[in-house]
Design an enzyme around this catalytic site. Structure first.
Site, PDB file in Angstrom:
ATOM      1  N   CYS A   2      -8.380 -27.724 -61.851  1.00  0.00           N
ATOM      2  CA  CYS A   2      -8.425 -28.824 -60.893  1.00  0.00           C
ATOM      3  C   CYS A   2      -7.173 -28.835 -60.025  1.00  0.00           C
ATOM      4  CB  CYS A   2      -8.534 -30.154 -61.640  1.00  0.00           C
ATOM      5  SG  CYS A   2      -9.943 -30.241 -62.770  1.00  0.00           S
ATOM      6  N   ARG A  50     -11.888 -31.846 -58.781  1.00  0.00           N
ATOM      7  CA  ARG A  50     -12.391 -31.372 -60.059  1.00  0.00           C
ATOM      8  C   ARG A  50     -13.217 -30.098 -59.939  1.00  0.00           C
ATOM      9  NH1 ARG A  50     -16.902 -33.919 -64.216  1.00  0.00           N
ATOM     10  NH2 ARG A  50     -16.157 -32.811 -66.081  1.00  0.00           N
ATOM     11  N   LEU A  51     -12.882 -29.117 -60.802  1.00  0.00           N
ATOM     12  CA  LEU A  51     -13.729 -27.978 -61.076  1.00  0.00           C
ATOM     13  C   LEU A  51     -14.277 -28.200 -62.475  1.00  0.00           C
ATOM     14  CD1 LEU A  51     -14.819 -25.149 -60.302  1.00  0.00           C
ATOM     15  CD2 LEU A  51     -12.770 -24.174 -61.352  1.00  0.00           C
ATOM     16  N   ILE A  53     -15.683 -27.864 -66.004  1.00  0.00           N
ATOM     17  CA  ILE A  53     -15.728 -26.812 -67.010  1.00  0.00           C
ATOM     18  C   ILE A  53     -16.244 -27.358 -68.343  1.00  0.00           C
ATOM     19  CG2 ILE A  53     -14.379 -25.099 -68.276  1.00  0.00           C
ATOM     20  CD1 ILE A  53     -14.494 -24.519 -65.296  1.00  0.00           C
ATOM     21  N   GLU A  77      -6.401 -27.120 -69.287  1.00  0.00           N
ATOM     22  CA  GLU A  77      -7.239 -27.238 -70.475  1.00  0.00           C
ATOM     23  C   GLU A  77      -6.360 -27.530 -71.688  1.00  0.00           C
ATOM     24  OE1 GLU A  77     -10.451 -27.161 -70.379  1.00  0.00           O
ATOM     25  OE2 GLU A  77     -10.930 -26.123 -68.503  1.00  0.00           O
ATOM     26  N   ASP A 100     -11.506 -32.996 -72.693  1.00  0.00           N
ATOM     27  CA  ASP A 100     -10.144 -32.861 -73.192  1.00  0.00           C
ATOM     28  C   ASP A 100      -9.183 -33.777 -72.446  1.00  0.00           C
ATOM     29  OD1 ASP A 100     -10.592 -31.332 -70.898  1.00  0.00           O
ATOM     30  OD2 ASP A 100      -9.087 -29.841 -71.403  1.00  0.00           O
ATOM     31  N   ILE A 291     -11.805  -4.180 -60.515  1.00  0.00           N
ATOM     32  CA  ILE A 291     -11.620  -3.668 -59.164  1.00  0.00           C
ATOM     33  C   ILE A 291     -11.299  -2.177 -59.272  1.00  0.00           C
ATOM     34  CG2 ILE A 291     -10.074  -3.668 -57.179  1.00  0.00           C
ATOM     35  CD1 ILE A 291     -11.993  -5.957 -57.084  1.00  0.00           C
ATOM     36  N   SER A 363      -7.911 -13.504 -68.996  1.00  0.00           N
ATOM     37  CA  SER A 363      -7.094 -12.399 -68.495  1.00  0.00           C
ATOM     38  C   SER A 363      -6.148 -11.918 -69.585  1.00  0.00           C
ATOM     39  CB  SER A 363      -6.290 -12.852 -67.273  1.00  0.00           C
ATOM     40  OG  SER A 363      -5.105 -13.524 -67.674  1.00  0.00           O
ATOM     41  N   GLY A 364      -5.494 -10.787 -69.324  1.00  0.00           N
ATOM     42  CA  GLY A 364      -4.515 -10.238 -70.262  1.00  0.00           C
ATOM     43  C   GLY A 364      -3.084 -10.513 -69.862  1.00  0.00           C
TER      44      GLY A 364
END
EC number: 6.3.5.4
Length: 638
Positions: A2, A50-51, A53, A77, A100, A291, A363-364
């Site tokens: 968000c 807000r996104l 989730i 989160e 949350d 990619i 992701s790493g």
């Protein structure tokens, strides 16, 4: 994921301009296109994009406690919220949502400022408590989520998820901070708490800020730090077993989602480890995105394909042309301040690809810092052993003289550049590491800046950022020391900034299992010999992953997520970079020596030197000035 924004008055209770707050929220629409929310009362305004989730139906913000006296706007989160809910319910708190976010308001009521210590996740939030007349801000331990703020002359405190939010306020002065410019041309980013503007600040990673109306604004308070104790006596076998368990726990927490979820898969060790772990925790195939580059020197897609086939993932690949430089101005606008990591371009592209398939991507990121994966760590440890053989009083004059007299060999690998090695041996540990990572070293910046600009620095040097962190590191171990410095600087202000802006530009949430603070704390207890063994970085991590990943993935040479800047600046971008570096925009600042700019260009474009990273930093600074409106401001001031 968000975006948050808001205003708070430290002295009075004015009615804030709703249209202004609307503009502040609208400018970060990309961070949360699903919904927007506001709360207004005298002296306070909160805004949220807000996104969705988790808890798609009832997780709207601002979110309140039972009697409406506490409100929060939150970006991020809290992964352990399901553990905290029953604990808070046992204390008498009543939950009305499954989100949350609601944990934050009740945790504040239960534990006050220490609530942040209970959160396991990535977060930046602002909480308003009417009964205490208090605004409380907090940011996660490793700075995954951003938070900017400013105190204006009239007592108005303004905050937001991106610097562009603050820039909507007419009361915020746009004066460029010379110290930030010095930092930028050393690091390629502006380390927290500075921003490019003197009047705006970043809340630091693992910091909180509590504002009480009628009281002066205090300094931010740190609530956490990583301690490299290196005192864990685990055997290699036990350490690999525990590492796999901890990695599984971290990844599992980050797979909680009510929207499509996947992962980035570059073909490197870190992202491959995350995907392999996800596959072991999921009944359905993992969605993976990669990619590919049409230049073989930068293309890791074959290794990503190997991992995708091994685990039967739904694998999506797009090829990026090696001349994909059309994003230059877009990135300048996206980052709001000068930012010179050219891997932002492929990062933007892979986020664009991922958003076509998923809303959340793991992701790493963070693995190189915690597992000691960077090649520069091994070189620093080697140099440190040499430095330890002679006292500094002997090393400085002897190797300093050799470093001055020996010819440069920029074309050679670093280990064969005797001049670079001699210069490193003449310095202390922090100076040597700074010199190794700086885009422009002290001598180059001295030649780059005009005398008047150097005077504006008042004696300040960018190395002070490293020195301040090194003083708090609590370790003399050479590898642990530079891991700590990178965790406090490069990880937060380069890696996390890059990924946050690139992902949120596409309304994509990214999660970083290797930055779980409990995993980071545990790794910091392990001896450096488990992380670097001989010439092998990430030794423990790779040993733990041997049953899960091919040796060709684990033990190949690290490529990085790079673009061919050197070739661009001698070829398709030759004229564009010359125009940017020698044009009116940089000249009007009065910051730069034109003769040195000319030298950098000529030496690079003739092939005599590779100054691509230095030129990129100048190109991105010029693009920032144009895209932020600062170019016009500079010309008027001139």
């Amino acid at each position: 994921m968000c975006g948050i924004a808001g205003l708070f008055h430290l002295r009075d209770k004015p009615e804030f301009d709703r249209a202004l707050v609307q503009r502040m929220n609208d400018v970060q629409f990309h961070r949360g296109p699903d919904e927007g929310g506001f709360h207004f009362e005298p002296g306070v305004a909160l805004a949220h994009r807000r996104l969705s989730i988790i808890d798609l139906s009832t997780g709207q913000q601002p979110l309140f406690n039972e009697d409406g006296s506490v409100a929060v706007v939150f970006n991020g989160e809290i992964y352990n919220y399901q553990e905290l809910v029953p604990e808070l319910e046992a204390l008498g708190h009543v939950f009305h949502t499954r989100s949350d976010t609601e944990v934050i308001v009740h945790a504040w009521e239960a534990w006050g400022e220490d609530c942040v210590r209970r959160f396991r996740g990535m977060f930046a939030f602002a909480l308003w408590d009417r009964k205490q007349d208090t605004l409380f801000l907090g940011r996660d331990r490793l700075g995954v989520k951003p938070l900017y703020y400013a105190l204006l002359p009239d007592g108005t405190f303004v905050f937001g998820s991106e610097l562009k939010v603050l820039m909507q306020h007419p009361g915020l002065a746009r004066e460029i901070d010379p110290l930030a410019v010095e930092d930028y041309f050393a690091y390629g980013y502006i380390p927290e708490p500075r921003t490019i503007y003197t009047g705006a600040r970043k809340l630091g990673a693992a910091e909180t800020l509590r504002l009480v109306r009628g009281q002066p604004m205090p300094a931010p308070r740190a609530y956490w730090d990583v301690r490299f104790t290196l005192d864990n006596k685990l055997s290699l076998a036990d350490a690999t077993e525990e590492l796999v368990e901890r990695l599984r726990a971290s990844v599992k927490l980050r797979m909680i989602s009510e929207v499509p979820l996947g992962a980035f898969l570059s073909g490197g060790v870190d992202s491959s480890a995350v995907v392999a772990t996800m596959a072991g925790l999921s009944d359905a195939p993992v969605n993976t995105c990669s990619i590919a580059f049409d230049d073989p020197a930068f293309n890791e897609s074959e290794y990503a394909r190997m991992v995708a086939e091994r685990y039967g993932t739904n694998h999506y690949v797009e090829t990026v042309k090696s001349d994909d430089f059309d994003l230059l101005d877009k990135l300048a606008a996206l980052y709001d301040e000068p930012y010179a990591d050219s891997s932002a371009m492929p990062t933007w592209r892979v986020c664009q690809l991922a958003r076509k398939r998923v809303t959340v991507a793991l992701s790493g990121d963070g693995g190189d810092e915690s597992f000691a994966g960077y090649r520069r760590y091994r070189l620093h440890a080697m140099e440190e052993r040499l430095r330890g053989a002679l006292p500094h009083g002997v090393r400085r004059p002897v190797f300093g003289l050799l470093g001055r007299l020996y010819p440069k060999a920029d074309w050679a690998p670093r280990m064969f550049r005797a001049k670079t090695t001699f210069q490193a041996l003449a310095r202390d540990s922090v100076q040597a590491y700074f010199h190794a990572v700086a885009i422009m070293n002290d001598d180059m910046r001295r030649r780059l800046f005009t005398p008047s600009f150097r005077n504006s620095l008042g004696g300040y040097r960018a190395i002070e950022v490293f020195q301040q962190h090194a003083a708090r590191a609590g370790t003399d171990d050479p590898v642990a020391l530079v891991q700590y410095i990178d965790t406090k600087t490069y990880l937060v202000d380069d890696i996390n900034t890059k990924v946050d802006r690139a992902s949120m530009a596409h309304s994509l949430e990214t999660r970083e299992p290797l930055m779980d603070h409990e995993l980071v704390e545990w790794l910091a207890t392990l001896p450096s010999g488990l992380k670097i063994k001989g010439n092998e970085g990430k030794f423990l991590f790779k040993k733990a992953l041997e049953p899960m990943l091919p040796n060709d993935v684990l033990y190949r040479r690290k490529m990085g997520f790079a673009v061919p800047l050197a070739r661009w600046f001698r070829g398709p971008l030759k004229d564009r970079v010359r125009e940017a570096v020698l044009g009116d925009t940089l000249a009007a600042t009065g910051f730069f020596e034109r003769r040195y700019l000319q030298h950098l260009l000529d030496a690079h474009q003739s092939g005599a030197r590779d100054y691509s990273a230095r030129l990129w930093s100048l190109v991105m600074f010029e693009a920032f000035l144009r895209n932020s409106g600062q170019a016009a401001e500079v010309r008027r001031a001139a």
